[in-house]
Enzyme design. Structure first.
Site, PDB file in Angstrom:
ATOM      1  CE  LYS A   1       4.473  -1.112   8.100  1.00 49.32           C
ATOM      2  NZ  LYS A   1       3.625  -0.724   6.996  1.00 49.32           N
TER       3      LYS A   1
ATOM      4  N   GLY B   1      -5.036  -2.193   5.071  1.00 48.66           N
ATOM      5  CA  GLY B   1      -4.243  -3.326   4.590  1.00 48.66           C
ATOM      6  C   GLY B   1      -4.921  -4.667   4.831  1.00 48.66           C
ATOM      7  NE  ARG B   2      -6.802  -4.192  10.917  1.00 44.35           N
ATOM      8  CZ  ARG B   2      -6.201  -3.009  10.989  1.00 44.35           C
ATOM      9  NH1 ARG B   2      -5.087  -2.782  10.315  1.00 44.35           N
ATOM     10  NH2 ARG B   2      -6.706  -2.050  11.741  1.00 44.35           N
TER      11      ARG B   2
ATOM     12  CE  LYS C   1      -3.611   2.111   2.845  1.00 42.40           C
ATOM     13  NZ  LYS C   1      -4.581   1.889   3.920  1.00 42.40           N
TER      14      LYS C   1
ATOM     15  CD  GLU D   1       9.211  -6.049   7.298  1.00 40.39           C
ATOM     16  OE1 GLU D   1       8.945  -4.935   6.762  1.00 40.39           O
ATOM     17  OE2 GLU D   1       9.074  -6.276   8.514  1.00 40.39           O
TER      18      GLU D   1
ATOM     19  CD  GLU E   1      -2.418  -5.001  11.556  1.00 38.62           C
ATOM     20  OE1 GLU E   1      -1.660  -5.974  11.442  1.00 38.62           O
ATOM     21  OE2 GLU E   1      -2.622  -4.201  10.639  1.00 38.62           O
TER      22      GLU E   1
ATOM     23  CG  HIS F   1      -5.368 -36.615  16.202  1.00 35.70           C
ATOM     24  ND1 HIS F   1      -5.433 -37.942  16.562  1.00 35.70           N
ATOM     25  CD2 HIS F   1      -6.406 -36.410  15.356  1.00 35.70           C
ATOM     26  CE1 HIS F   1      -6.440 -38.517  15.933  1.00 35.70           C
ATOM     27  NE2 HIS F   1      -7.044 -37.602  15.196  1.00 35.70           N
TER      28      HIS F   1
HETATM   29  C1  G6Q Z   1      -2.683  -3.939   7.791  1.00 31.91           C
HETATM   30  C2  G6Q Z   1      -1.463  -3.374   8.319  1.00 31.91           C
HETATM   31  C3  G6Q Z   1      -0.191  -4.049   7.878  1.00 31.91           C
HETATM   32  C4  G6Q Z   1       0.221  -3.715   6.450  1.00 31.91           C
HETATM   33  C5  G6Q Z   1       1.661  -4.165   6.251  1.00 31.91           C
HETATM   34  C6  G6Q Z   1       2.150  -3.904   4.848  1.00 31.91           C
HETATM   35  O1  G6Q Z   1      -3.788  -3.523   8.024  1.00 31.91           O
HETATM   36  O2  G6Q Z   1      -1.425  -2.013   8.095  1.00 31.91           O
HETATM   37  O3  G6Q Z   1      -0.249  -5.429   8.036  1.00 31.91           O
HETATM   38  O4  G6Q Z   1      -0.628  -4.324   5.542  1.00 31.91           O
HETATM   39  O5  G6Q Z   1       2.463  -3.519   7.179  1.00 31.91           O
HETATM   40  O6  G6Q Z   1       2.069  -2.562   4.520  1.00 31.91           O
HETATM   41  P1  G6Q Z   1       2.237  -2.103   3.032  1.00 31.91           P
HETATM   42  O7  G6Q Z   1       1.142  -2.690   2.232  1.00 31.91           O
HETATM   43  O8  G6Q Z   1       2.178  -0.597   3.074  1.00 31.91           O
HETATM   44  O9  G6Q Z   1       3.575  -2.597   2.564  1.00 31.91           O
END
Ligand code: G6Q
Length: 547
Positions: free
Chosen positions: A508, A271-272, A210, A216, A357, A388
């Protein structure tokens, strides 16, 4: 929306629930079922083809009445309308929360800052469709003219867990000539393992981020780019092997991806909550645009159910309220999500992020520390493997663990009696958890006296059962929207901002501070606590040592 609300624990509905809890906390499901032979039908409802049985919960009609009262006292109806109308209910980031617009049919209007966003959503879907069709048909080729065989989605958190979960969930429907892999962790081993058997000429990377600034993702994307350019011998190859999904065109361009190959989404998609946006591009390529759209219509059907169904028969509302009952009155700390379907193997990990989250917050919308519990710990894995392993604790441990059992009446892969056996386990578990086995029953089975206590099951362990016909893209959309809205219901009652994630943002920033301290040639001036300083020094000493 401006509704001023009395503090949660001071509301009459809350106080009444506290009192009611004292009255029924010892009531056993055995008694509740014995007293009402229709309970299994009365405490169940169906919405958009999803059957929800909540009868095996420690609730009565009165519990439900009070929980619904609590929902009304939280202005849940107004809050739902506010979300669907694009109000900026994510107050700490001053953003609208409009994942529901991602699945709104063409022609619907949802206005944010004076602009109808639905046409933009469909324009991106159309662009994704065109691209997905070209990759699937082989019209889109790699730099050397070969068709794409493997897609690697590079992303993390919301830009990884959703498409990964859904790709696995809908694998049955995917084109098996194409494989999608997901790389998220900054641990280089993940990327190296993902690439080791691949042909660069046949590999397409989708860099999903996003913000397009996530350490990462960008680190993995840069390494992937080096791998690609080295193998194909030209920088020009990037244009044919890298596309981006982002809200940040400037950073995408800076990375070297042509913005013509960028698929957009918007800051009003968390994001989620984003895998049904362009973040799902890898999924669309795998299952095809038509099935992707079927999934969106499943989401939309549940959205409409949530928006319009009376709370008494509203699946996300009921699921949310029952969760509040255990979380806030019984003191249950966790919820186990237990899908009885191989394809839903990553569902719980996905829901973990969605729920924890969103509702893992300790201050309310006014910034005051809450004096009640908020989001639960979500955990679990597919049955029957769990049976199990950790089910022992659910059956006979000292902790109360409400569970969601998710299953299907038909399997996608009929094989002998497998599915009946699977579902027999499913039904038997919820039955045993509810009713247990008394000491008398155990003794009557001829169990030696010294074992009776150990083989007695108290029961009264609550479960929800979520049952659908079979797993389709549409069903998956319904299921995910059910949980999205359940999280919303709970966040509304707890009066928290379910749509920010400052804990993630902190992570971050923190890592970036330490990176130079690990890498500098000269001894850094470490000003952390004594534990962190010592660990960094030890790491610096050993990092270059031979393996
Ligand atoms: C989701 C969070 C988080 C995010 C990641 C990746 O709701 O904000 O999990 O999706 O940190 O972020 P980017 O998409 O900006 O790389």
């Amino acid at each position: 929306m401006s509704v001023s609300l009395t503090s949660l624990t001071q509301r009459p509905a809350w106080k009444a629930l506290e009192e009611h809890y004292q009255n029924i906390r010892h009531l056993h499901l055995r008694t509740l079922f014995a007293e009402d032979t229709e309970r299994g039908k009365r405490f169940a409802c169906e919405g958009v083809g999803i059957y929800f049985d909540y009868s095996k919960n420690r609730i009565t009609d009165e519990t439900l009445r009070l929980l619904l009262e609590l929902a009304r006292s939280a202005a849940l109806r107004e809050r739902i309308d506010a979300m669907f109308q694009g109000e900026k209910i994510n107050i700490t980031e001053k953003r609208a929360v409009l994942h529901v617009a991602l699945r709104a049919p063409r022609g619907q209007s949802i206005v944010v800052d004076g602009e109808n966003v639905v046409p933009e959503v469909h324009a991106v879907l159309d662009k994704m469709t065109d691209f997905a069709n070209r990759v699937r048909s082989g019209a889109w080729t790699g730099y050397s003219g070969k068709r794409i065989r493997t897609i690697i989605n590079i992303g993390i958190g919301g830009s990884d867990l959703g498409p990964f979960m859904a790709y696995e969930a809908l694998k049955y429907y995917s084109d098996r000539n194409l494989t999608v892999r997901f790389v998220s962790n900054i641990d280089g081993s993940e990327l190296v393992e993902a690439l080791r058997d691949l042909e660069p000429e046949e590999t397409l990377f989708i860099v999903s981020s996003k913000t397009f600034t996530t350490l990462e993702t960008l680190t993995n994307a840069r390494s992937a780019r080096i791998w690609c350019v080295e193998a194909l011998g030209s920088e020009q190859a990037v244009a044919k092997h890298f596309v981006a999904v982002s809200t940040n065109a400037k950073e995408v361009e800076k990375f070297g991806i042509d913005t013509a190959n960028m698929f957009e989404f918007w800051d009003w998609v968390g994001g989620r909550y984003s895998y049904d946006s362009a973040i799902g591009l890898s999924l669309m390529i795998a299952i095809g645009p038509e099935r992707f759209r079927q999934m969106l219509s499943g989401f939309h059907a549940m959205d409409e159910h949530f928006r319009t169904a009376p709370f008494e028969r509203n699946l996300p509302v009921l699921l949310g309220l029952i969760g509040i009952w255990y979380n806030n009155f019984f003191g249950a700390e966790t919820v186990a999500v237990l899908p009885y379907d191989h394809y839903l193997g990553h569902l719980t990990a996905y829901l973990q992020q969605l729920d924890m989250e969103s509702d893992g917050k300790h201050v309310d919308l006014q910034g005051n520390r809450v004096n009640y519990q908020t989001g639960p710990i979500i955990w679990g894995q597919p049955g029957t493997n769990g049976q199990h392993a950790f089910y022992q604790l659910i059956h006979q441990g000292t902790k109360l663990i409400p569970c969601d059992f998710i299953g299907f009446c038909q399997t996608l892969n009929p094989l002998g009696h497998h599915h009946d056996l699977l579902m027999a386990n499913f039904f038997a578990q919820t039955e045993a958890l509810a009713f247990g086995k008394t000491a008398e029953e155990v003794a009557a089975d001829g169990v030696p006296a010294f074992q009776v206590a150990h083989r007695t099951f108290e029961g009264n362990r609550p479960t929800n059962t979520i049952l659908a016909d079979h797993l389709t893209p549409e069903t998956l959309g319904k299921l995910i929207a059910l949980y999205e809205h359940k999280v919303f219901v709970q966040g509304t009652i707890w009066q928290i901002d379910s749509f920010d994630q400052w804990g993630v943002e902190l992570g971050k920033v923190l890592a970036n501070r330490i990176v130079p301290e690990l890498q500098s040639g000269s001894e850094p001036n470490l000003t952390h606590d004594s534990s962190t300083n010592t660990l960094i020094r030890r790491y610096r000493e050993l990092r270059g040592a031979e393996l």
